[in-house]
Design a protein around this motif. Structure first.
Motif, PDB file in Angstrom:
ATOM      1  N   UNK A   1       0.847  -1.190   0.000  1.00  0.00           N
ATOM      2  CA  UNK A   1       0.000   0.000   0.000  1.00  0.00           C
ATOM      3  C   UNK A   1       0.880   1.238   0.000  1.00  0.00           C
ATOM      4  N   UNK A   2       0.564   2.210  -0.853  1.00  0.00           N
ATOM      5  CA  UNK A   2       1.370   3.410  -0.925  1.00  0.00           C
ATOM      6  C   UNK A   2       1.136   4.279   0.308  1.00  0.00           C
ATOM      7  N   UNK A   3       2.163   5.051   0.656  1.00  0.00           N
ATOM      8  CA  UNK A   3       2.053   5.931   1.808  1.00  0.00           C
ATOM      9  C   UNK A   3       1.040   7.031   1.521  1.00  0.00           C
ATOM     10  N   UNK A   4       0.032   7.191   2.377  1.00  0.00           N
ATOM     11  CA  UNK A   4      -0.976   8.223   2.122  1.00  0.00           C
ATOM     12  C   UNK A   4      -0.370   9.605   2.230  1.00  0.00           C
ATOM     13  N   UNK A   5      -0.886  10.516   1.463  1.00  0.00           N
ATOM     14  CA  UNK A   5      -0.426  11.896   1.503  1.00  0.00           C
ATOM     15  C   UNK A   5      -1.561  12.778   2.004  1.00  0.00           C
ATOM     16  N   UNK A   6      -1.218  13.677   2.883  1.00  0.00           N
ATOM     17  CA  UNK A   6      -2.191  14.597   3.436  1.00  0.00           C
ATOM     18  C   UNK A   6      -1.607  16.001   3.410  1.00  0.00           C
ATOM     19  N   UNK A   7      -2.483  16.979   3.575  1.00  0.00           N
ATOM     20  CA  UNK A   7      -2.047  18.347   3.809  1.00  0.00           C
ATOM     21  C   UNK A   7      -2.435  18.719   5.223  1.00  0.00           C
ATOM     22  N   UNK A   8      -1.462  19.139   6.022  1.00  0.00           N
ATOM     23  CA  UNK A   8      -1.695  19.414   7.432  1.00  0.00           C
ATOM     24  C   UNK A   8      -1.574  20.896   7.738  1.00  0.00           C
ATOM     25  N   UNK A   9      -2.448  21.339   8.623  1.00  0.00           N
ATOM     26  CA  UNK A   9      -2.400  22.699   9.158  1.00  0.00           C
ATOM     27  C   UNK A   9      -2.404  22.568  10.674  1.00  0.00           C
ATOM     28  N   UNK A  10      -1.361  23.094  11.300  1.00  0.00           N
ATOM     29  CA  UNK A  10      -1.142  22.879  12.727  1.00  0.00           C
ATOM     30  C   UNK A  10      -1.542  24.098  13.548  1.00  0.00           C
ATOM     31  N   UNK A  11      -1.878  23.840  14.803  1.00  0.00           N
ATOM     32  CA  UNK A  11      -2.128  24.925  15.744  1.00  0.00           C
ATOM     33  C   UNK A  11      -0.840  25.715  15.941  1.00  0.00           C
ATOM     34  N   UNK A  23     -10.726  16.923   6.691  1.00  0.00           N
ATOM     35  CA  UNK A  23     -11.496  17.591   5.649  1.00  0.00           C
ATOM     36  C   UNK A  23     -11.436  16.800   4.346  1.00  0.00           C
ATOM     37  N   UNK A  24     -12.610  16.501   3.787  1.00  0.00           N
ATOM     38  CA  UNK A  24     -12.729  15.683   2.583  1.00  0.00           C
ATOM     39  C   UNK A  24     -13.220  16.553   1.426  1.00  0.00           C
ATOM     40  N   UNK A  25     -12.398  16.766   0.392  1.00  0.00           N
ATOM     41  CA  UNK A  25     -12.822  17.583  -0.752  1.00  0.00           C
ATOM     42  C   UNK A  25     -13.917  16.904  -1.573  1.00  0.00           C
ATOM     43  N   UNK A  26     -14.453  17.663  -2.524  1.00  0.00           N
ATOM     44  CA  UNK A  26     -15.504  17.160  -3.400  1.00  0.00           C
ATOM     45  C   UNK A  26     -15.021  16.971  -4.818  1.00  0.00           C
ATOM     46  N   UNK A  27     -15.952  16.929  -5.745  1.00  0.00           N
ATOM     47  CA  UNK A  27     -15.653  16.625  -7.144  1.00  0.00           C
ATOM     48  C   UNK A  27     -14.679  17.632  -7.750  1.00  0.00           C
ATOM     49  N   UNK A  28     -13.618  17.101  -8.332  1.00  0.00           N
ATOM     50  CA  UNK A  28     -12.638  17.912  -9.022  1.00  0.00           C
ATOM     51  C   UNK A  28     -11.618  18.564  -8.124  1.00  0.00           C
ATOM     52  N   UNK A  29     -11.912  18.672  -6.834  1.00  0.00           N
ATOM     53  CA  UNK A  29     -11.065  19.437  -5.934  1.00  0.00           C
ATOM     54  C   UNK A  29      -9.826  18.661  -5.503  1.00  0.00           C
ATOM     55  N   UNK A  30      -8.823  19.413  -5.092  1.00  0.00           N
ATOM     56  CA  UNK A  30      -7.590  18.830  -4.571  1.00  0.00           C
ATOM     57  C   UNK A  30      -7.396  19.315  -3.142  1.00  0.00           C
ATOM     58  N   UNK A  31      -6.357  18.785  -2.500  1.00  0.00           N
ATOM     59  CA  UNK A  31      -6.062  19.257  -1.147  1.00  0.00           C
ATOM     60  C   UNK A  31      -5.727  20.748  -1.134  1.00  0.00           C
TER      61      UNK A  31
END
Length: 261
Positions: A1-11, A23-31
């Protein structure tokens, strides 16, 4: 399984994390679509992790939702500071467009949610059933459906990974049915724009009545990308107000005693 990629915003450094938002994007959207929104919540000491938009197989939705739940559980893991296990609670699932539908459908199947079962949800720009598909046409016409915010329009235009035309065509009926006919038992904030051609107020009103702890907030002049539209500051403030109330058993910290406007 490939390593998942996320975008993080920290306190901000030195502040205790007050909760976690996946946060889960919708159609066409990216992180990248949610960089501005994620930063706004993070400034108020919420850890925000943006995942990739889900690819749900409507032909085998139960299995697809199980995979989606497992992916969210994996994304939630490791978000706690200092390498602690799990996520800082409250854990809130937030989604836009079909990302919001996927979250609602997932919570209608508690066994599929598993370790991703949240303390609350924020569902923005929920689409309904529509025979006309206002996403079709030129790129400028798609932007007009999505947003009137010049900054957001420029971000979408410049994002080479954004999938144009993704709003064309109907949302799978199986996903709509699972989302609207299931029960979201946790506290829910629904956000919709009154200028969103995809919104179905009848379905939204029915969901508010059917789900036990739900608030529907309507954004004046808001388009489909309601988290990123011209009113994004007020929308982010509404989300933070909900997150803060969630930490206090849904009791708002401020009550208006009197007002002349």
């Amino acid at each position: 399984m490939s390593t998942p990629e996320y975008t993080d915003h920290h306190a901000p450094s030195g502040l205790a994390t007050r909760g976690t938002v996946l946060l889960v994007p919708g159609r066409g959207e990216t992180r990248a679509t949610y960089e501005r929104f994620g930063r706004r919540l993070a400034v108020d000491a919420y850890r925000v992790r943006v995942v990739d938009a889900p690819g749900l197989d409507a032909e085998d939705l139960p299995a697809a939702l199980a995979r989606f739940g497992a992916a969210l559980a994996e994304a939630a893991g490791g978000t706690a500071p200092d390498g602690a296990a799990g996520a800082v609670r409250p854990l809130v699932l937030a989604g836009a467009d079909t990302g919001a539908l996927a979250i609602a459908a997932l919570l209608g199947r508690p066994e599929a949610a598993g370790d991703a079962r949240p303390d609350a949800v924020v569902l923005a720009g929920l689409p309904g059933r529509s025979e006309a598909h206002p996403g079709g046409g030129t790129w400028d016409e798609e932007l007009d459906v999505r947003t009137s915010c010049p900054t957001h329009r420029a971000r979408l235009t410049d994002d080479s990974l954004f999938r144009r035309g993704a709003l064309d065509g109907p949302v799978p009926e199986a996903l709509l049915t699972a989302a609207y006919e299931g029960e979201v038992a946790v506290p829910a904030l629904l956000l919709t724009g009154d200028a969103d051609p995809f919104a179905d107020r009848e379905l939204l009103d029915r969901a508010v009545k059917a789900w036990p702890r739900t608030r529907l907030a309507v954004v004046r002049g808001g388009h489909h990308d309601v988290l990123n539209d011209l009113q994004h500051r007020s929308v982010a403030a509404e989300v933070v107000t909900f997150l803060e109330a969630l930490r206090n058993d849904l009791v708002p910290a401020i009550a208006v005693a009197s007002s002349a406007w």
